[in-house]
Design a protein around this motif. Structure first.
Motif, PDB file in Angstrom:
ATOM      1  N   LYS A 185       0.779  -1.137   0.018  1.00  0.00           N
ATOM      2  CA  LYS A 185      -0.048   0.130   0.029  1.00  0.00           C
ATOM      3  C   LYS A 185       0.710   1.273  -0.108  1.00  0.00           C
ATOM      4  CE  LYS A 185      -3.313  -2.337   2.606  1.00  0.00           C
ATOM      5  NZ  LYS A 185      -4.379  -2.877   2.034  1.00  0.00           N
ATOM      6  N   LEU A 186       2.052   1.004   0.546  1.00  0.00           N
ATOM      7  CA  LEU A 186       2.878   2.272   0.309  1.00  0.00           C
ATOM      8  C   LEU A 186       3.773   2.671  -0.743  1.00  0.00           C
ATOM      9  CD1 LEU A 186       4.063   1.399   4.280  1.00  0.00           C
ATOM     10  CD2 LEU A 186       2.570   3.330   3.393  1.00  0.00           C
ATOM     11  N   THR A 187       4.011   1.480  -1.656  1.00  0.00           N
ATOM     12  CA  THR A 187       4.801   1.613  -2.670  1.00  0.00           C
ATOM     13  C   THR A 187       4.091   1.733  -3.979  1.00  0.00           C
ATOM     14  OG1 THR A 187       4.795  -0.955  -3.017  1.00  0.00           O
ATOM     15  CG2 THR A 187       6.556   0.140  -1.510  1.00  0.00           C
ATOM     16  N   GLY A 188       2.778   1.711  -3.888  1.00  0.00           N
ATOM     17  CA  GLY A 188       1.768   1.686  -5.207  1.00  0.00           C
ATOM     18  C   GLY A 188       1.699   0.322  -5.767  1.00  0.00           C
ATOM     19  N   GLU A 189       2.131  -0.754  -5.230  1.00  0.00           N
ATOM     20  CA  GLU A 189       2.288  -2.031  -5.851  1.00  0.00           C
ATOM     21  C   GLU A 189       0.710  -2.771  -5.484  1.00  0.00           C
ATOM     22  OE1 GLU A 189       5.325  -4.465  -4.261  1.00  0.00           O
ATOM     23  OE2 GLU A 189       6.662  -3.012  -4.918  1.00  0.00           O
ATOM     24  N   GLU A 190       0.003  -2.329  -4.493  1.00  0.00           N
ATOM     25  CA  GLU A 190      -1.286  -2.854  -4.144  1.00  0.00           C
ATOM     26  C   GLU A 190      -2.305  -2.624  -5.589  1.00  0.00           C
ATOM     27  OE1 GLU A 190      -2.457  -5.084  -2.536  1.00  0.00           O
ATOM     28  OE2 GLU A 190      -2.996  -4.149  -0.444  1.00  0.00           O
ATOM     29  N   ARG A 191      -2.993  -3.744  -5.660  1.00  0.00           N
ATOM     30  CA  ARG A 191      -3.862  -3.645  -6.862  1.00  0.00           C
ATOM     31  C   ARG A 191      -5.385  -3.609  -6.638  1.00  0.00           C
ATOM     32  NH1 ARG A 191       0.107  -2.203  -9.209  1.00  0.00           N
ATOM     33  NH2 ARG A 191       0.901  -3.211 -10.947  1.00  0.00           N
ATOM     34  N   TYR A 192      -5.798  -2.510  -6.828  1.00  0.00           N
ATOM     35  CA  TYR A 192      -7.305  -2.267  -6.580  1.00  0.00           C
ATOM     36  C   TYR A 192      -8.107  -2.738  -7.958  1.00  0.00           C
ATOM     37  CZ  TYR A 192      -5.545  -0.005  -2.425  1.00  0.00           C
ATOM     38  OH  TYR A 192      -4.761   0.201  -1.173  1.00  0.00           O
ATOM     39  N   GLY A 193      -9.582  -2.196  -7.702  1.00  0.00           N
ATOM     40  CA  GLY A 193     -10.497  -2.797  -8.666  1.00  0.00           C
ATOM     41  C   GLY A 193     -10.212  -2.397  -9.973  1.00  0.00           C
ATOM     42  N   ALA A 194      -9.545  -1.034 -10.066  1.00  0.00           N
ATOM     43  CA  ALA A 194      -9.322  -0.372 -11.400  1.00  0.00           C
ATOM     44  C   ALA A 194      -7.963  -0.800 -11.975  1.00  0.00           C
ATOM     45  CB  ALA A 194      -9.533   1.206 -11.369  1.00  0.00           C
ATOM     46  N   ASP A 195      -6.967  -1.341 -11.064  1.00  0.00           N
ATOM     47  CA  ASP A 195      -5.808  -1.616 -11.295  1.00  0.00           C
ATOM     48  C   ASP A 195      -5.077  -2.525 -12.255  1.00  0.00           C
ATOM     49  OD1 ASP A 195      -5.499   0.866  -9.909  1.00  0.00           O
ATOM     50  OD2 ASP A 195      -4.905  -0.413  -8.028  1.00  0.00           O
TER      51      ASP A 195
END
Ligand code: FES
Ligand code: FES
Length: 915
Positions: A185-195
């Motif tokens: 969540k801090l590095t931008g690697e997390e993948r959410y619904g639009a990612d």
């Protein structure tokens, strides 16, 4: 300043992103956010509104924070852009990221990239800012989860933050461990619904009703497709195999696509599927839909009026459900009361305002349907999609993405049936991302309420009777309306012992978007009413408001309004005792301030709450599994979706101690319905209590199997090194190579499993029974400052004492309390959703970092024997007592009792003038 040449050629823009030169070819008007995400794959930059309101898209442009959704890419030629992916230093977390991790400043994490970039801008100019400077710098970024407190702490600590070591084996429960899934969540690697949408996916756009109520006819859809190159198909109601869905097995009243009539503004009518450019270029005026507007029923009074048009033809009187609790004889008991208070309260629609709009995609895999989606409830989604598609459950797989906030709003289906139907029928991947206005117009809201209440006590202050009638606006379709209408009467008398109670709840259909689940299921609205009664009765008797509540507080051994005798873990008295010194101090400080303050007046208020954990009088099971592979991989198969509240971490802590291996050795598979067992939905504050207990049982089950395998004693100390498991006990060391075991259940050689279903019983005709196995309790104190000329209210202090049974992870528990409290502040003072008028985040206001008071959390641990290590739940309780405490404080400051929330300045000003 000399700048490099901005144009590479006529259609290429060159700029530096995270230290690397990048060339972009395409429209110069394209938003920088879209270029970063779509063209460069840097999905760490989030889009919450595309309108400059939420700040989720914040990046650095030449070192200064900007909203990348408002920045045309043409403006960045020759300049330097830094995104969250560029924040880590030499692949290790920066000091700022470490501080966020250490302090639990990222819950769902969707706002985190924007927060980090805004903070990075500040720290580059001012390495040692004050809290006020942090608030100023981060003021453009909204967070709906954290209540901002831990974000401020993290930024202040960025210069020296070091991560604490992971807790030792056996000491995981109770440790302030950072999130096990926090780094992504801090590095931008997390993948959410639009990612993570496949590049070959078709795009789906929904055409929605502009009317609250209308009949409609469709034009020639084939001709429409032929006239719009790039559009592959238009789906209507007739394409949906079973065109109805709903939360309850016996109430499937909401169509996926409306069929001839629309019952709320924002209802889905047609789904366009094609290239993204093609579906986005169709204007609403081109839609092949002819509406005929019809009279609409707006609000409870209109729905209940004699002869009101029916929203659903088979629901006489527009009534969805009546629920109630009756104990003793309240009507007669009022005759013996020394003091009686009575009033009516009103609340409005409240929007969840999760920063991540609904998003997901689906594909057909042979005869199975696979949906990747942001959700709170993969197993309910799976079962509901099977019904909509007329498929067997086993033919549907739900793969939850990371969830950028839910708060109850992602318990209902949104994009799932739309992309599911389209992907199945076209046999191609299909994706859909709601825009912010679409999300707000179509999603569920908190139920507006009209609550009449009457309470009485004897001369000593002991409560004798409460009567209440709570009516709710459930909107056009049932959604969670039945849950609210049954939960509220149970809680309507508040966390107090009351011998005589009559509490009725009723939900009305109207032509508004469905009201659904929202942190508390109606209990926050009810608490506003019962807490106002406590204040008024105390005032009538001349008693201290805290002392009045302490006198009546439920405790172990007392019977509730449903006749349930609380056996354990009823910690309201301890909460109130913990607040007492803060209360005395606040009263004295307000009195001193008001002696000289003029138009500014300060006041203190108290709110109490109780909250039944889990489903109401319904089976509520969770099953968890822990697997150990032949290679020594230790996996928690966790069907409970972490929507930011930290369940992945908390369940790992519980699993670690129950099994006896360090939490750092676990990996997590979360929510995938093919890989996990059903853990139920993430709602009703149930995952720590229910899934936590199931995890504890699974850990103990696997431990038993290992101890047997190793022929060690039950209290042996385990260790795992590669595929070799060891146990040390009084007789020495035992070891076993897991590679010798045959693999079972996929790659696992051994598995432990645990199931827990909290013991409840059905309620009888008078609502008597055991609706919940356990309850959370809390008391909060609020201090406000009111500008009596303007009618504005500023909350300056909150002290929150919560009985959580056991704080498995105090950081996460505090985060839930702080986040819930600030949502409660929004409910009290600013949030009111008006259909058709506040469908964006600049007209619909939620608390910003500048609105938060000083906050202190006090954790009371009155252990619940049924829960894991005594834990209960805290997801909803943080919100419930806040609005009542603020209303009590406003009265204390001004003498005016406000009966309607939010207390907007014009409402308070009018009341002050009237007074
Ligand atoms: S997405 Fe840019 S401000 Fe919300
Ligand atoms: S952590 Fe900020 S919106 Fe979820």
């Amino acid at each position: 300043m000399n700048r490099p040449r901005t144009e590479f050629d006529a259609s290429t823009i060159r700029f530096v992103v995270n230290g690397q030169t990048r060339d972009y070819s395409g429209s110069p008007a394209k938003r920088l956010a879209d270029v970063l995400r779509d063209d460069f794959g840097l999905t760490g930059t989030k889009i919450g509104c595309n309108a400059g309101d939420c700040g989720a898209c914040t990046v650095l442009l030449d070192g200064k924070q900007v909203c990348s959704c408002l920045t045309p890419v043409a403006q960045v030629g020759g300049r330097a852009v830094t995104t969250v992916e560029g924040l880590a230093e030499k692949a290790t977390l920066s000091g700022l990221q470490r501080a966020f991790h250490k302090h639990g400043a990222a819950q769902c994490g969707i706002c985190t990239p924007g927060m980090l970039m805004a903070a990075a801008d500040l720290l580059s100019r001012n390495p040692q800012p004050s809290a006020d400077q942090v608030k100023d710098a981060l003021g453009g970024v909204l967070c709906r989860c954290t209540g901002y407190q831990k974000i401020i702490e993290a930024v202040l600590d960025a210069a020296q933050a070091e991560l604490p070591p992971l807790p030792a084996t056996g000491a995981a429960v109770g440790a302030r461990a950072p999130k096990v899934d926090g780094v992504a969540k801090l590095t931008g690697e997390e993948r959410y619904g639009a990612d993570d949408i496949p590049v070959d996916a078709l795009w789906l756009r929904v055409l929605r009703s502009p009317h609250h109520h209308a009949s409609f006819e469709l034009g020639d859809l084939a001709a429409f497709v032929a006239a719009h190159p790039g559009i592959e198909r238009v789906f209507s109601a007739r394409d949906v195999p079973s065109n109805s869905f709903g939360i309850y097995p016996h109430i499937k009243d909401q169509p996926v696509l409306a069929d001839g009539v629309v019952r709320f503004r924002g209802e889905a009518v047609l789904a366009l599927v094609g290239t993204r450019k093609a579906v986005e270029s169709v204007t609403d005026a081109e839609a092949p839909i002819r509406y005929k507007a019809l009279p609409s029923v707006m609000g409870i009074a209109a729905a209940a009026a004699p002869g009101a048009p029916l929203v659903q033809q088979d629901k006489p009187g527009n009534i969805l459900l009546d629920g109630g609790v009756k104990k003793g004889d309240a009507a007669s008991a009022f005759a013996s009361c020394a003091a009686i208070a009575e009033a009516e309260f009103k609340t409005g629609f409240v929007e969840h305002a999760y920063i991540e709009p609904e998003a997901g995609w689906a594909r057909r895999v042979g005869e199975r349907l696979e949906i990747h989606v942001t959700t709170q409830t993969p197993y309910m989604d799976r079962d509901e999609m099977a019904l909509v598609m007329k498929l067997a459950r086993e033919q549907v797989r739900i793969v939850p993405t990371a969830c950028g906030g839910g708060f109850g709003g992602k318990l209902d289906l949104s994009v799932q049936p739309l992309v599911g139907v389209a992907a199945w029928l076209l046999d191609k991947p299909v994706a859909c991302i709601y825009s912010r206005p679409e999300s707000m117009a179509s999603s569920t809201k908190r139920h507006p309420a009209r609550i009449r209440i009457k309470s009485g006590c004897d001369a000593s202050g002991k409560l004798i009777a409460i009567e209440t009638q709570a009516d709710f606006d459930t909107g056009a379709y049932a959604s969670w309306g039945p849950t609210v209408a049954t939960r509220v009467p149970i809680h309507a008398s508040g966390p107090y012992f009351v011998p005589h109670v009559t509490a009725l709840g009723r939900a009305y259909f109207t032509h508004c978007h469905p009201s659904g689940a929202f942190r508390g299921f109606g209990v926050p609205q009810g608490a506003i009413a019962h807490e106002a009664m406590m204040d008024e009765l105390a005032d009538k008797l001349g008693m201290d408001r805290l002392a009045f509540r302490r006198l009546n507080a439920l405790k172990a051994g007392d019977a509730t309004a449903t006749g349930q005798v609380l056996q354990h873990s009823a910690g309201l008295p301890q909460c109130l005792d913990a607040l007492k010194p803060h209360w005395d101090e606040a009263l004295a400080a307000c009195a001193a301030y008001n002696k000289t303050s003029g138009r500014q007046r300060r006041g203190a208020g108290i709110g109490c709450m109780w909250y039944g954990i889990g489903n109401t009088s319904l089976s509520n099971p969770s099953t968890m599994r822990i697997g150990l592979s032949a290679k020594g991989e230790l996996t928690l198969y966790n069907g409970a979706v972490d929507i930011g509240q930290g369940s992945n971490t908390i369940l790992t802590q519980i699993a670690a101690d129950a099994l006896g291996l360090p939490m750092g050795q676990f990996r997590i598979v979360m929510g995938d319905t093919d890989l996990t067992a059903d853990a139920g939905k993430t709602s009703a504050s149930r995952q720590t209590f229910v899934s936590g207990k199931a995890t504890e049982l699974a850990g103990r089950d696997l431990r038993r199997k290992l101890i047997k395998l190793l022929k060690a004693s039950p209290d042996a100390v385990l260790s795992l090194n590669g595929s070799v498991i060891k146990a040390r006990d009084a007789s020495g060391e035992h070891q076993y190579d897991l590679a010798w075991l045959p693999a079972r259940g996929g790659t696992d050689a051994l598995r432990g499993e645990g199931t827990f279903d909290p013991p409840t019983s059905p309620q009888d005709a008078d609502g008597q029974g055991v609706p919940y196995a356990t309850y959370a309790f809390a008391a909060q104190l609020a201090v406000v400052e009111v500008d009596c000329d303007l009618g504005t209210v500023k909350v300056i202090d909150i002290v929150a004492a919560h009985d959580v049974g056991k704080a498995i992870n105090p950081i996460q528990v505090e985060g839930q309390i702080q986040g819930g409290t600030i949502q409660g502040l929004g409910l009290a003072l600013m949030e009111e959703y008006l259909p058709g008028r506040t469908e964006n985040l600049h007209d619909y206001l939620i608390p910003t970092i500048g609105d938060i008071p000083a906050m202190k959390c006090i954790l009371i641990e009155d252990a619940e024997p049924l829960g894991p290590s005594g834990a209960k739940g805290v997801g909803e309780p943080g919100l419930i007592p806040t609005a009542p405490a603020i209303l009590g404080a406003i009265h204390h400051a001004t003498g005016v009792r406000m009966r309607q929330v939010p207390v907007l300045p014009h409402r308070l000003r009018a009341a002050l003038k009237h007074a």
